[in-house]
Design an enzyme around this catalytic site. Structure first.
Site: not given
Ligand code: ARG
Ligand code: ZN
Length: 886
Positions: A121, A261-265, A297-298, A301
């Protein structure tokens, strides 16, 4: 190049499935991608070519249904691959390579230590392989990963592990199948020498799932809190929203190299270690809270983001605003009782006011759903996230919790498996409530923070109170005229004993029960006439921060002091105290600018000491209520910002409060010692916060006893909260012992990246005293030391953002050398990591607000970066261009 929301076009082709085969190698990884492609029946163009995004990757071959395409049958350039003539369903096979090691942008697949990590993302998938890199193309993924057993003993991707085997060449191969179609920004791959803490977990629907947290071996002792937070999040989503985990397996991975911070893959969340790793030695009470919030949060998602996803990136707040709202509610619920929940709300609102209000007042101001952007990565903003969450919260406030939940259920049920727009959410809420919400949508389309001004008239003869309310929103870039917002407007009245009175409109015959009453503002002006009042009330407005507005309630300092001492609503009680503190700093700042010395208002001092001594208040609440407002927050309200005057004013207020209450602060510190082993519970964390706050005030007032207590705490604390607080207090004072402590801390923390970052932030945010090196020199030197790397985002955020954004009086040096250093760093980072560079670049956004001498030098620094235009990444170029107002 600017992209507009209105220019959305459906994809020319759909991709129903993708099979990815990776041959891992940190120097050069080979990818074979097999796509099932067909023309999109919804596309209006006739026989359009297929365009697949691709960036910084090398094409090896393309074949269609087994036949390799020759030159001329396709076109490849630095943006991607164009293949004409795909007018029916086809099987496309693409082979390409990329280098994880060379990927310092940390977008796509990159090396982190001995591991490989991914971040897709918003647009990182195109740095892995050629694909329609947009969120409305949903495909089923099969991922095959091959790698040398000794380098990559662990290889992970989304979905279920379906096959695992050893290859003849000594490598291993694993296959994952993700049962849920997803956009490519949710793809993830992790490989390397990782270990895990794992646990079974029983879902409410009777299934048992496997949860695991994957980390470098030396971090295994920092994963318990993460895993437990995940369990709490899963249970909470079941109980509060009726949402179940849809996978057999859910994994979290932590890495030290991560842009945010983190990513919701899907099923494989990847975290910045700062949001995932904790034990009492490396994490503070606030770190524990943040980790719980981000893990939530993740995880949340998975439904709001993954199952229901976005049609295009303009809709980002649809998943982010909603998911922040959900994680805020989760964190509040984990705290339990109402007064503890209020502390959570106070924290969230403080963040919003400090970051989002400033953004909304500057050159980057945008609605929660922007109308245009150059680079989407620049729009992962506090507006899209935190203001977006406030907009969702307002809907819950306007519709009531129950109706909101019905609308939420409808939203999920109707949009599951689809890529949708913000309208999907509003429409579900409108339908569930039977209410026309079209007025509400201005919150999605207009930028800027609304000012709500309230003027009161008390009619002593008829005992009537009139409130005249006016809302207005200042112009923002590209939006000079604003329509009024639909604003929830809670009103409460307090009598002179501090008790709530009924809020009764003059035309009503019956008085409602005493308490808060909800009204709505819809027009530019409104008049409310209240009756049935035994005496002139003190008004308590926008309780709980019902709307993200700047409220001018027209309250006198005496009324604020009354609310700070009496408001039964804990949020507004805090807010009144906070306002008194801000006003006190303003008064001191002004006194310095006008060179007319003035005492700190006795009113604020007595309000503070009342809160300090109030036996009915929790330590956690006292700590937030007595926390000095940040210098930047205060400065934001000045017509022209003089950071040095604000700093001096701030110091004077803190010192006066400390001096006048020195023994109470010392007693409070003594009374709030937490005994026993470390536990990050709200009660114990609250006591630690109050003790450290009290020590800070006493120390600022020059108490030798406080200094001894702080030094002692630094030596003996069994937890990082107390140790770090002690170090911070020392670093912010002029004590001879300071340097020894800092060196001791560095020696002890040297091998732990999380701690090194905390140490760097202390260095970056401390003041410098006469005879000491300026902070600028200290920071510059630290950028060259062996434990700092511009390639590591956490290092950059800790040291450089700390200096540029949290140390105004040291950054805004009169000779402009702070700004020159900023320009130098932005240009260097621009070559390494455009996303990180763009974040750092934003430090000069509101240059126009400063005194002319400073503004001129800030402008010159921006121009010096703009002069290198041809070298700038699109990310940085957009920020600079907007800051300059070109
Ligand atoms: N979706 C992620 C979150 O909010 C954050 C991703 C941030 N990506 C970026 N290109 N800034 O948990
Ligand atoms: Zn998010």
């Amino acid at each position: 190049k600017t992209i507009y929301r209105g220019d959305y076009r459906a994809p020319t082709h759909l991709i129903d499935s993708i099979r990815l085969e990776f041959d891992l190698n940190a120097e050069e990884t080979l990818v074979k991608s097999t796509l099932e492609v067909r023309p999109n029946p919804e596309c209006t163009e006739k026989d359009p070519p297929l365009f697949l995004n691709g960036e910084d990757i090398t094409l090896r071959s393309v074949s269609i249904d087994g036949r390799e395409l020759k030159d001329g049958e396709y076109k490849v350039d630095s943006n991607g691959l164009t293949i004409p003539g795909i007018t029916s369903a086809q099987k496309l096979e693409i082979v390409n390579t990329f280098s994880p090691k060379a990927n310092t942008a940390l977008s796509g697949i990159y090396a982190s230590g001995v591991n490989l990590m991914s971040q897709c993302e918003a647009q990182g998938f195109r740095r892995i392989t050629f694909f329609e890199d947009r969120p409305d193309v949903l495909a089923r993924y099969t991922t095959v990963i091959r790698g040398a057993t000794e380098d990559f003993p662990v290889m992970l991707s989304n979905g279920n592990l379906t096959e695992e085997k050893s290859l003849e060449d000594g490598r291993r191969e694993v296959t994952y199948v993700d049962p849920f179609p997803k956009p490519c920004y949710l793809f993830a791959l992790v490989a390397g020498k990782l270990v895990s803490r794992a646990s079974k977990f029983d879902l409410k629907d009777g299934r048992t799932v496997d949860l695991s947290v994957w980390v470098d071996p030396q971090d295994l002792d920092k994963t318990e809190h993460t895993l437990e937070s995940l369990k709490r999040a899963i249970r909470w989503d079941e109980e509060r929203w009726g949402l179940e985990l849809d996978l057999k397996d859910f994994k979290i991975v932590a890495t030290n190299d991560f842009n945010f911070g983190a990513m919701e893959n899907k099923g494989l969340n990847i975290f910045n270690s700062r949001c995932a790793l904790a034990n009492p030695k490396v994490a503070t009470d606030s770190d524990y809270l943040r980790i719980e919030g981000v893990v939530g949060h993740e995880y949340f998602h998975n439904w709001t983001g993954d199952r229901v996803t976005l049609r295009d990136w303009f809709q980002l707040t649809l998943k982010e605003g909603l998911t922040v709202f959900r994680d805020q509610e989760f964190s509040a619920d984990m705290l339990g009782e109402p007064s503890a929940r209020a502390v959570q709300r106070i924290r969230d609102v403080s963040v919003l006011r400090a970051a989002q209000f400033m953004e909304d007042a500057g050159p980057m101001a945008h609605p929660i759903r922007p109308e245009s952007y150059q680079n989407i990565n620049n729009f992962y903003t506090s507006t899209v996230y935190e203001k977006g969450a406030e907009v969702i919260r307002m809907l819950q406030t306007l519709l009531g919790r129950e109706t909101f939940r019905k609308g939420f259920d409808l939203y999920i049920a109707r949009n599951d498996g689809h890529a949708v727009t913000c309208e999907a959410f509003i429409n579900a809420m409108a339908e569930a409530s039977g209410r026309d919400l079209s007025e509400f949508t201005n919150w999605y389309s207009q930028a800027g923070t609304p000012r709500v001004t309230v003027r009161r008239h008390w009619d002593e003869v008829n005992h009537r109170l009139t409130l005249n309310v006016r809302q207005s929103t200042p112009p923002t870039p590209g939006q000079s005229v604003k329509k009024p917002f639909l604003i929830p407007f809670p009103v409460a009245f307090l009598n002179s004993r501090g008790e709530e009175m009924p809020v009764q409109l003059a035309e009503e015959d019956e008085a409602p029960a005493p308490g808060t009453r909800m009204f709505e503002l819809t027009d530019e002006t409104a008049e409310f006439v209240f009756g049935g009042l035994e005496e002139e009330p003190v008004v308590s407005l926008n309780r709980g921060f019902a709307a993200p507005i700047i409220l001018d309630a027209g309250l006198s300092q005496e009324e604020l002091a009354f609310l700070a001492a009496n408001d039964p609503d804990p949020f507004n009680r805090w807010d009144a105290m906070n306002r008194l503190l801000i006003d006190a700093v303003h008064a001191q700042t002004r006194a310095r600018l006008l060179k007319t010395p003035e005492d700190v208002s006795p009113l604020v001092i007595s309000a503070a000491s009342k809160i300090l001594r109030d036996e009915n208040l929790s330590p956690a609440f006292k700590a937030v209520a007595l926390t000095m407002p940040g210098e930047k927050l205060v400065a934001e309200e000045d017509p022209l910002i003089d950071p040095h005057a604000v700093h001096a004013g701030w110091i004077a207020v803190r010192q006066a409060i400390g001096e006048k209450n020195i023994s109470a602060f010392l007693e409070t510190a003594q009374a709030n010692i937490v005994e026993g082993p470390y536990e990050p519970t709200p009660e114990k964390a609250g006591k630690r916060a109050l003790r450290n706050l009290a020590l800070g005030y006493a120390h600022a007032a020059g108490s030798p006893r406080a200094a001894i207590m702080i030094k002692d705490q630094f030596m003996t604390a069994n937890n990082l909260t107390d140790k770090l607080a002690a170090l911070h207090m020392m670093a912010n004072s002029q004590t001879p012992a300071k340097q020894d402590m800092e060196v001791d801390a560095l020696k002890a923390w040297y091998h732990e990246p999380l701690l090194i970052n905390k140490w760097l932030t202390i260095q970056a945010t401390a003041p410098s005293f006469p005879g000491e090196a300026r902070v600028l020199e200290r920071v510059r030197e630290l950028t060259r030391c062996p434990f700092f790397s511009l390639k590591n985002p956490n290092n950059v955020y800790a040291l450089l953002l700390g200096y540029f954004q949290q140390n105004p009086s040291e950054f805004h040096l009169a000779d402009g050398s702070g700004y020159a250093f900023w320009a130098e760093m932005v240009l260097e980072l621009n070559r390494i990591n455009p996303q990180v560079a763009a974040r750092v670049a934003r430090s000069l956004d509101n240059w126009r607000r400063y005194t002319p001498a400073l503004a001129e030098k800030m402008h010159a620094a921006l121009e010096s970066v703009e002069a290198k235009r041809s070298e700038l990444s699109p990310n940085v170029a957009e920020i600079i261009e907007k800051a300059l107002g070109n």
